[in-house]
Design a protein around this motif. Structure first.
Motif, PDB file in Angstrom:
ATOM      1  N   GLU A   1     -22.421  -2.200  -0.647  1.00 38.06           N
ATOM      2  CA  GLU A   1     -23.151  -1.616  -1.760  1.00 38.06           C
ATOM      3  C   GLU A   1     -22.162  -0.845  -2.634  1.00 38.06           C
TER       4      GLU A   1
ATOM      5  N   LYS B   1     -24.612  -4.961  -5.387  1.00 35.45           N
ATOM      6  CA  LYS B   1     -24.301  -5.264  -3.997  1.00 35.45           C
ATOM      7  C   LYS B   1     -23.444  -6.522  -3.971  1.00 35.45           C
TER       8      LYS B   1
ATOM      9  N   GLN C   1     -23.484  -7.529   3.275  1.00 35.40           N
ATOM     10  CA  GLN C   1     -23.053  -7.173   1.928  1.00 35.40           C
ATOM     11  C   GLN C   1     -22.684  -5.692   1.860  1.00 35.40           C
TER      12      GLN C   1
END
Length: 50
Positions: free
Chosen positions: A24, A29, A22
């Motif tokens: 940020e 996120k 993922q």
């Protein structure tokens, strides 16, 4: 070391893991990709070890 440690624990059940990638951002996120693996003891196809 037969039956001890990690190999011994794989006899009872397979282990499943989830992997997540993922980014940020400023407030949250964001998920890019999710995958999984299953680890289990390999069954020998040869009757004798070389």
């Amino acid at each position: 070391m037969d039956g001890n440690g990690l190999l011994g624990s794989l006899d009872s059940k397979p282990y499943r893991f989830t992997h997540l990638l993922q980014t940020e951002g400023e407030n949250q996120k964001e998920e890019i990709v999710r995958g999984g693996t299953t680890w289990r003891k390999k069954i020998s196809t040869m009757p004798f070890s070389i």
